[in-house]
Design a protein around this motif. Structure first.
Motif, PDB file in Angstrom:
ATOM      1  N   ILE A   1       0.849  -1.201   0.000  1.00  0.00           N
ATOM      2  CA  ILE A   1       0.000   0.000   0.000  1.00  0.00           C
ATOM      3  C   ILE A   1       0.883   1.249   0.000  1.00  0.00           C
ATOM      4  CG2 ILE A   1      -1.623   1.372   1.385  1.00  0.00           C
ATOM      5  CD1 ILE A   1      -3.040  -1.233   2.092  1.00  0.00           C
ATOM      6  N   VAL A   2       1.951   1.217   0.779  1.00  0.00           N
ATOM      7  CA  VAL A   2       2.886   2.341   0.807  1.00  0.00           C
ATOM      8  C   VAL A   2       3.513   2.528  -0.569  1.00  0.00           C
ATOM      9  CG1 VAL A   2       5.007   3.228   1.855  1.00  0.00           C
ATOM     10  CG2 VAL A   2       3.309   2.039   3.270  1.00  0.00           C
ATOM     11  N   ILE A   3       3.870   1.438  -1.214  1.00  0.00           N
ATOM     12  CA  ILE A   3       4.466   1.513  -2.552  1.00  0.00           C
ATOM     13  C   ILE A   3       3.475   2.106  -3.548  1.00  0.00           C
ATOM     14  CG2 ILE A   3       5.314   0.113  -4.494  1.00  0.00           C
ATOM     15  CD1 ILE A   3       6.563  -1.759  -2.285  1.00  0.00           C
ATOM     16  N   VAL A   4       2.226   1.701  -3.498  1.00  0.00           N
ATOM     17  CA  VAL A   4       1.197   2.250  -4.394  1.00  0.00           C
ATOM     18  C   VAL A   4       1.052   3.752  -4.167  1.00  0.00           C
ATOM     19  CG1 VAL A   4      -1.300   2.287  -4.872  1.00  0.00           C
ATOM     20  CG2 VAL A   4      -0.078   0.101  -4.746  1.00  0.00           C
ATOM     21  N   ILE A   5       0.955   4.162  -2.916  1.00  0.00           N
ATOM     22  CA  ILE A   5       0.743   5.579  -2.614  1.00  0.00           C
ATOM     23  C   ILE A   5       1.958   6.412  -3.020  1.00  0.00           C
ATOM     24  CG2 ILE A   5       0.437   7.250  -0.735  1.00  0.00           C
ATOM     25  CD1 ILE A   5      -1.367   5.117   0.644  1.00  0.00           C
TER      26      ILE A   5
ATOM     27  N   PHE B   1     -10.424   2.871   6.302  1.00  0.00           N
ATOM     28  CA  PHE B   1      -9.722   4.038   5.753  1.00  0.00           C
ATOM     29  C   PHE B   1      -8.438   3.664   5.027  1.00  0.00           C
ATOM     30  CE2 PHE B   1     -12.650   6.906   7.797  1.00  0.00           C
ATOM     31  CZ  PHE B   1     -12.668   7.967   6.897  1.00  0.00           C
ATOM     32  N   ILE B   2      -7.804   2.588   5.436  1.00  0.00           N
ATOM     33  CA  ILE B   2      -6.633   2.113   4.680  1.00  0.00           C
ATOM     34  C   ILE B   2      -7.080   1.758   3.263  1.00  0.00           C
ATOM     35  CG2 ILE B   2      -4.989   0.203   4.444  1.00  0.00           C
ATOM     36  CD1 ILE B   2      -4.810   0.230   7.568  1.00  0.00           C
ATOM     37  N   TRP B   3      -8.170   1.020   3.142  1.00  0.00           N
ATOM     38  CA  TRP B   3      -8.672   0.626   1.818  1.00  0.00           C
ATOM     39  C   TRP B   3      -9.212   1.824   1.045  1.00  0.00           C
ATOM     40  CZ3 TRP B   3      -7.289  -3.440  -0.697  1.00  0.00           C
ATOM     41  CH2 TRP B   3      -6.818  -4.527   0.020  1.00  0.00           C
ATOM     42  N   ILE B   4      -9.909   2.716   1.714  1.00  0.00           N
ATOM     43  CA  ILE B   4     -10.426   3.920   1.047  1.00  0.00           C
ATOM     44  C   ILE B   4      -9.267   4.731   0.491  1.00  0.00           C
ATOM     45  CG2 ILE B   4     -11.547   6.157   1.457  1.00  0.00           C
ATOM     46  CD1 ILE B   4     -13.369   4.628   3.508  1.00  0.00           C
ATOM     47  N   ALA B   5      -8.225   4.926   1.308  1.00  0.00           N
ATOM     48  CA  ALA B   5      -7.061   5.690   0.852  1.00  0.00           C
ATOM     49  C   ALA B   5      -6.374   5.002  -0.329  1.00  0.00           C
ATOM     50  CB  ALA B   5      -6.072   5.884   2.005  1.00  0.00           C
ATOM     51  N   ALA B   6      -6.244   3.684  -0.267  1.00  0.00           N
ATOM     52  CA  ALA B   6      -5.600   2.952  -1.364  1.00  0.00           C
ATOM     53  C   ALA B   6      -6.410   3.076  -2.654  1.00  0.00           C
ATOM     54  CB  ALA B   6      -5.418   1.486  -0.982  1.00  0.00           C
ATOM     55  N   VAL B   7      -7.717   2.883  -2.552  1.00  0.00           N
ATOM     56  CA  VAL B   7      -8.583   2.978  -3.739  1.00  0.00           C
ATOM     57  C   VAL B   7      -8.573   4.401  -4.300  1.00  0.00           C
ATOM     58  CG1 VAL B   7     -10.985   2.861  -4.527  1.00  0.00           C
ATOM     59  CG2 VAL B   7     -10.029   0.999  -3.154  1.00  0.00           C
TER      60      VAL B   7
END
Length: 180
Positions: free
Chosen positions: A93-97, A152-158
């Motif tokens: 997730i960090v890599i995606v962001i 919120f982790i998933w919301i932020a990733a999406v």
């Protein structure tokens, strides 16, 4: 130096203190976590405040245009890396962001070379807010809010991916014209 630029510099100065308090005692001390949350929230507030002041009073500068988004990225990315180190956030997730931030920064650089300014979209703003809320929830690390935190982790990733796709779709011509 004007007030918005001073607020931006203050945000950058706050980042090491945020990281320090978040990671002290291996991230297990609740008091340090609350201090880290307070520093993060104040730093996030300066992000909103400096832009509003700069636009309202005509204090937009080249320094601000460059440093404001950079300070925002540094704050969020510092938190994301700490959350991964603390085992609270998967590295992917960090890599995606962070990848999204590099891609958008590259796009803006190409656009700037072509004399085009690309404003932030609503998707980008939603992404930023979701990342800030996610970060505060991860800093506080309240077990009773684990479902909300995970949401919120998933919301932020999406929203990170959606905002990237939206940004590319709306601005791909800038990249294509820049490569000719």
């Amino acid at each position: 130096m004007n007030l918005p630029n001073k607020l931006t510099i203050l945000r950058v100065i706050m980042i090491p203190f945020f990281v320090l308090f978040l990671l002290l005692d291996g991230g297990t001390n609740v008091t340090y976590r609350y201090i880290a949350a307070a520093v993060f929230i104040v730093a996030s507030f300066t992000d909103m405040l400096d832009g509003k002041i700069a636009r309202k009073y005509g204090l937009v500068t080249n320094f601000g245009k460059f440093m404001d988004p950079l300070a925002d990225k540094l704050l969020v990315c510092a938190g994301l890396i700490c959350f991964t180190a603390l085992g609270q956030l998967p590295a992917w997730i960090v890599i995606v962001i962070i990848s999204r931030e590099f891609i958008i920064s590259g796009f803006r650089l190409v656009a700037s070379d072509n004399g085009v300014v690309i404003a932030a979209s609503y998707w980008g703003k939603f992404k930023t807010v979701s990342q800030m809320v996610m970060s505060v929830l991860l800093i506080l690390n309240i077990p009773a809010l684990s479902i909300v935190t995970n949401a919120f982790i998933w919301i932020a990733a999406v929203l990170t991916v959606v905002s990237l796709v939206d940004y590319i779709a709306k601005n791909y011509r800038v990249l294509m014209e820049g490569s000719m």
